[in-house]
Design a protein around this motif. Structure first.
Motif, short mmCIF file in Angstrom:
data_model
loop_
_atom_site.label_atom_id
_atom_site.label_comp_id
_atom_site.label_asym_id
_atom_site.label_seq_id
_atom_site.Cartn_x
_atom_site.Cartn_y
_atom_site.Cartn_z
N ALA A 87 0.82 -1.22 0.00
CA ALA A 87 0.00 0.00 0.00
C ALA A 87 0.85 1.26 0.00
CB ALA A 87 -0.94 0.00 1.21
N GLU A 88 2.09 1.16 0.47
CA GLU A 88 3.01 2.29 0.44
C GLU A 88 3.61 2.52 -0.94
OE1 GLU A 88 4.24 4.42 3.00
OE2 GLU A 88 2.50 3.71 4.11
N GLY A 89 3.34 1.60 -1.86
CA GLY A 89 3.93 1.71 -3.19
C GLY A 89 5.20 0.92 -3.35
N TRP A 90 5.45 -0.03 -2.44
CA TRP A 90 6.68 -0.81 -2.46
C TRP A 90 6.39 -2.25 -2.88
CZ3 TRP A 90 7.48 0.77 3.30
CH2 TRP A 90 7.70 2.16 3.38
N ALA A 91 7.25 -2.81 -3.71
CA ALA A 91 7.18 -4.24 -4.00
C ALA A 91 7.73 -5.01 -2.80
CB ALA A 91 7.99 -4.55 -5.25
N VAL A 92 7.27 -6.26 -2.66
CA VAL A 92 7.72 -7.12 -1.56
C VAL A 92 8.14 -8.47 -2.13
CG1 VAL A 92 7.11 -8.23 0.62
CG2 VAL A 92 6.18 -5.98 0.09
N LEU A 93 9.30 -8.95 -1.74
CA LEU A 93 9.78 -10.28 -2.10
C LEU A 93 9.95 -11.10 -0.84
CD1 LEU A 93 10.93 -12.37 -4.13
CD2 LEU A 93 13.19 -11.34 -3.73
N GLN A 94 9.28 -12.28 -0.80
CA GLN A 94 9.41 -13.23 0.30
C GLN A 94 10.08 -14.50 -0.22
OE1 GLN A 94 5.23 -13.66 1.43
NE2 GLN A 94 5.57 -12.37 3.23
N PRO A 95 11.39 -14.66 -0.03
CA PRO A 95 12.06 -15.85 -0.56
C PRO A 95 12.03 -17.02 0.42
CG PRO A 95 13.68 -14.30 0.31
CD PRO A 95 12.33 -13.67 0.51
N ASN A 96 11.79 -18.21 -0.10
CA ASN A 96 11.94 -19.43 0.69
C ASN A 96 13.32 -20.01 0.40
OD1 ASN A 96 9.55 -19.44 2.11
ND2 ASN A 96 8.43 -20.64 0.59
N ILE A 97 14.31 -19.44 1.08
CA ILE A 97 15.71 -19.79 0.86
C ILE A 97 16.01 -21.18 1.41
CG2 ILE A 97 16.51 -17.41 0.77
CD1 ILE A 97 17.07 -17.52 3.74
N ARG A 98 17.16 -21.72 1.05
CA ARG A 98 17.55 -23.04 1.57
C ARG A 98 17.49 -23.01 3.10
NH1 ARG A 98 22.78 -24.20 -1.20
NH2 ARG A 98 21.85 -22.77 -2.71
N GLY A 99 17.04 -24.12 3.66
CA GLY A 99 16.75 -24.16 5.09
C GLY A 99 15.28 -24.04 5.38
N SER A 100 14.48 -23.63 4.37
CA SER A 100 13.03 -23.52 4.55
C SER A 100 12.40 -24.91 4.57
CB SER A 100 12.41 -22.69 3.42
OG SER A 100 12.93 -21.38 3.40
N THR A 101 11.25 -25.01 5.20
CA THR A 101 10.48 -26.25 5.21
C THR A 101 9.57 -26.30 3.99
OG1 THR A 101 8.79 -25.19 6.57
CG2 THR A 101 10.53 -26.40 7.72
N GLY A 102 8.93 -27.46 3.78
CA GLY A 102 7.98 -27.61 2.68
C GLY A 102 8.59 -28.06 1.38
N TYR A 103 9.92 -28.25 1.34
CA TYR A 103 10.61 -28.66 0.12
C TYR A 103 11.38 -29.97 0.32
CZ TYR A 103 9.60 -23.88 -1.35
OH TYR A 103 8.96 -22.70 -1.69
N GLY A 104 11.08 -30.68 1.38
CA GLY A 104 11.76 -31.92 1.66
C GLY A 104 12.91 -31.75 2.63
N ALA A 105 13.32 -32.87 3.24
CA ALA A 105 14.33 -32.83 4.30
C ALA A 105 15.67 -32.30 3.81
CB ALA A 105 14.51 -34.23 4.90
N LYS A 106 16.07 -32.68 2.59
CA LYS A 106 17.40 -32.26 2.12
C LYS A 106 17.47 -30.76 1.90
CE LYS A 106 18.70 -36.72 0.12
NZ LYS A 106 19.09 -37.48 -1.10
N PHE A 107 16.40 -30.17 1.42
CA PHE A 107 16.38 -28.71 1.24
C PHE A 107 16.40 -28.01 2.60
CE2 PHE A 107 14.58 -24.55 0.46
CZ PHE A 107 15.08 -24.19 -0.78
N THR A 108 15.62 -28.54 3.56
CA THR A 108 15.59 -27.95 4.89
C THR A 108 16.96 -28.04 5.56
OG1 THR A 108 13.26 -28.53 5.11
CG2 THR A 108 14.42 -28.01 7.14
#
Length: 688
Positions: free
Chosen positions: A469-490
């Motif tokens: 709403a402020e006019g800014w783009a937002v990026l939310q990255p699921n970088i390595r270590g994130s859950t939901g992509y399998g044990a090896k990615f986490t």
């Protein structure tokens, strides 16, 4: 570091990659930042649902707005019906843990006079009746209603048997006369690490209120009824943080109270008998090396002792709770990438079939003992959390009307799924773009999630909508270590926090700069918990950002490990720091703080025991003495979750802290994007 608990973090999931989409702003709309005040006056939360015995209505815990106290109360939701509030300030902390008894009465927990108690609301409504349980030595006094009971036990939780006749209730011992006398004369020293109370398990006759103590060795952890109510599975979990998980599971006969050990690993959770009672199902720590709380789903044949791992290598996140079906299948919620999906999983083959939920995020799935329908919560990037009724697993879900969780005028910006490659891995992120004039480039705010074993999901995110709403783009990255992509990615950031995961962030920034209208000269990075820790890494490794916001960070792995509330989770990442000095120091943002140049805002609750105040103080001092621009804002009375909720623009019991935090943070970002010489000036002002 800490994983942000899911009811707060479950609000996002996968959408098909689309072109940039903008939300329209009507000419008569006020400027966007009044949304900050509206968090206090117009934002609620919904969590904790239960399905009625007939499957036609849902009991929902809905938290009031901050302006109205920020307390949870119970509401009844039904198709085509106006939502009805059932409880009104029963106690000092609101009403939680609502459930239905077979006769339609409602059980819940509430606090009065500082003591948590179980209450029962009659089917026809009226005043709730308090359950009172007292203990003198081994003698119990128990009843529904009646006069005030002196030294009544404080109830921690309960679970109702499938037939509704018995309540398994766990409660804390009252303060002894000796301890009370010591405390009153201020002779109140204590031995660290020894609990000052003991939690005991009781079986309560739901009709009469009569109670029996269940003899359970060890420190009580949890109790769950089996699918048929024939027994209760009880876990004790002593010294889990210092020595690692050490659960002992027992099967309790409700009639005789006899306890039989269950032969499963000490790391097992969610233990349940399958129909026929020849097999057990449970989750265990992932067989592939991964952080604690990574689960594989295991089935054990009780006759042969054979154990089968159904989900090793699964591309998703397996929960430790599920519903057992009459045919032995499980109904559960599975996190897959940026989605949370409902699924049916065969305990014979491990095959998964997905249940349609309409939105990318579905969670809090519940049913009743007869499986007469289902209910769950769902959300999407343009839909705040909504309660859904599912008459049958193959039916179309029905949305239930409820009090608005966000003001109607708030924007609902769709997400875009973006992907990029870095160091052998495919990384996903969610990108949100504001309305912009043709050819114009917009500022970018990169947001980093907590954990690090957590993830962004594709649901409605209050903070994201405020930023856009402020006019800014937002990026939310699921970088390595994130859950939901399998044990090896986490596990891919083991002994490498602030290393390749930091480079995942920067590679994502470069990717969206190539494909979207983003101004590379006006970028900021924000994060809370592990996101705040990543902010600490970033400030010492790059000057590409104009502003960095770090909420409740880990700054020094040595001091944090020695002073935080729990260490076992951290231990997996880098080991015991005094034995792995170089690794622990390399993964401490303090080690590179001397390189910092970017203005840096620290936000911290002073009662935080997860990532203690000392961490922010260390970073503040280091940056001050380095000469880097820094400000630290501390919020009294707040722990990790409270300040984190205010960071994410959720309802709070502190009427002004959230407004103040976001005023400072947004003011800082605005000033930095405008190129002001001291953008932290806005954050340092204690009054607007």
């Amino acid at each position: 570091m800490a994983i942000m608990m899911r009811a707060i973090t479950r609000a996002s999931a996968l959408l098909i990659l689309a072109g940039a989409t903008a939300w329209p702003v009507a000419a008569a709309d006020p400027p966007p930042f009044p949304m900050n005040e509206e968090v206090r006056t117009g934002v609620r939360a919904m969590r904790g649902i239960a399905l009625a015995p007939d499957g036609r209505s849902v009991l929902a815990g809905i938290t009031e707005t901050t302006a109205n106290g920020g307390l949870p109360h119970l509401w009844l939701l039904a198709p085509g019906a106006v939502p009805r509030q059932l409880t009104f300030r029963t106690g000092e902390r609101g009403e939680t843990s609502g459930s239905f008894a077979p006769d339609g009465s409602i059980l819940f927990l509430a606090t009065q006079g500082g003591t948590r108690s179980l209450y029962r609301l009659p089917p026809a409504g009226g005043e709730p009746e308090q359950y009172k349980l007292g203990k003198a030595g081994t003698a119990l006094t128990a009843r529904w209603g009646g006069e005030v009971m002196k030294d009544a036990l404080a109830v921690s939780g309960y679970t109702l048997s499938p037939d509704g006749r018995t309540i398994a209730l766990w409660a804390d011992d009252p303060e002894t006369a000796e301890v009370k006398a010591r405390r009153e004369r201020k002779d109140d020293g204590y031995a660290h690490g020894i609990p000052d109370h003991r939690t005991h398990l009781y079986l309560v006759d739901a009709a009469s209120g009569a109670a029996r103590a269940v003899p359970v060795d060890g420190v009580f952890s949890s109790a769950d009824w089996s699918f048929d109510g024939a027994d209760l599975i009880v876990a004790t979990d002593p010294d889990s943080d210092e020595t690692g998980p050490d659960a002992r599971l027992r099967r309790i006969d409700p009639a005789s109270l006899a306890a039989t050990p269950i032969d499963v690993p000490r790391t097992a959770k969610g233990v349940a008998f399958l129909p026929g009672r020849t097999r057990l199902v449970y989750t265990d720590q992932c067989a592939d090396d991964a952080p604690p709380r990574c689960n594989d789903l295991i089935v054990k044949d009780l006759g042969t002792g054979q154990v089968r791992n159904l989900t090793r290598g699964f591309d998703g996140e397996i929960p430790s709770s599920y519903e057992v079906m009459p045919d032995g299948d499980l109904i559960l919620e599975i996190g897959t990438h940026t989605r949370s999906r409902l699924a049916r999983l065969s305990t014979r083959t491990g095959a998964v079939s997905w249940i349609s939920t309409d939105q990318p995020v579905a969670f809090s799935l519940v049913t009743n003992p007869q499986h007469k329908g289902w209910a769950f919560l769902t959300a999407g990037p343009t839909q705040p959390i909504t309660a859904m009724l599912l008459p049958a697993l193959e039916a179309k879900p029905v949305a239930l009307a409820a009090p608005a969780l966000v003001p109607a005028r708030w924007p609902k910006v769709p997400s875009q799924l973006v992907t990029w490659q870095n160091e052998g891995l495919t990384i996903e992120g969610l990108l949100y773009l504001p309305k912009a004039a043709a050819g114009a480039k917009v500022p970018l705010v990169v947001s980093i999630h907590g954990g690090p074993a957590s993830r962004f999901q594709d649901g409605y995110d209050n903070l994201v909508q405020m930023l856009v709403a402020e006019g800014w783009a937002v990026l939310q990255p699921n970088i390595r270590g994130s859950t939901g992509y399998g044990a090896k990615f986490t596990a891919a950031n083991k002994n490498d926090m602030g290393g390749a995961d930091y480079r995942d962030v920067m590679a994502g920034v470069d990717a969206v700069l190539k494909t979207h209208p983003i101004d590379a000269s006006r970028m900021a990075l924000i994060g809370y918990s592990y996101g705040g820790e990543m902010a600490g890494f970033v400030v010492g490794k790059t000057d590409r950002f104009k502003a960095i916001v770090s909420g409740a960070p880990v700054i020094n792995q040595f001091s944090e490990y020695g002073t935080e509330d729990g260490t076992f989770y951290d231990r997996w990442y880098y080991g015991k720091p005094w034995l792995n000095f170089a690794d622990a120091w390399r993964q401490s943002p303090l080690s590179t703080a001397g390189n910092a140049k970017t203005p840096f805002l620290l936000l911290q609750g002073d009662k935080d025991v997860t990532d203690p105040l000392g961490q922010s103080l260390e970073m503040y001092r280091a940056l001050k003495q380095t000469g880097a621009p820094v400000a630290l804002v501390v919020y009294p009375r707040e722990g990790h979750g409270e300040t984190g909720g205010n960071f994410r623009a959720l309802a709070s019991q502190e009427p002004w802290h959230g407004i103040d935090l976001r005023r400072r943070m947004f003011g800082f970002l605005r000033a930095a994007f405008a190129g002001e010489p001291d953008p932290l000036a806005a954050a340092r002002k204690d009054v607007p």
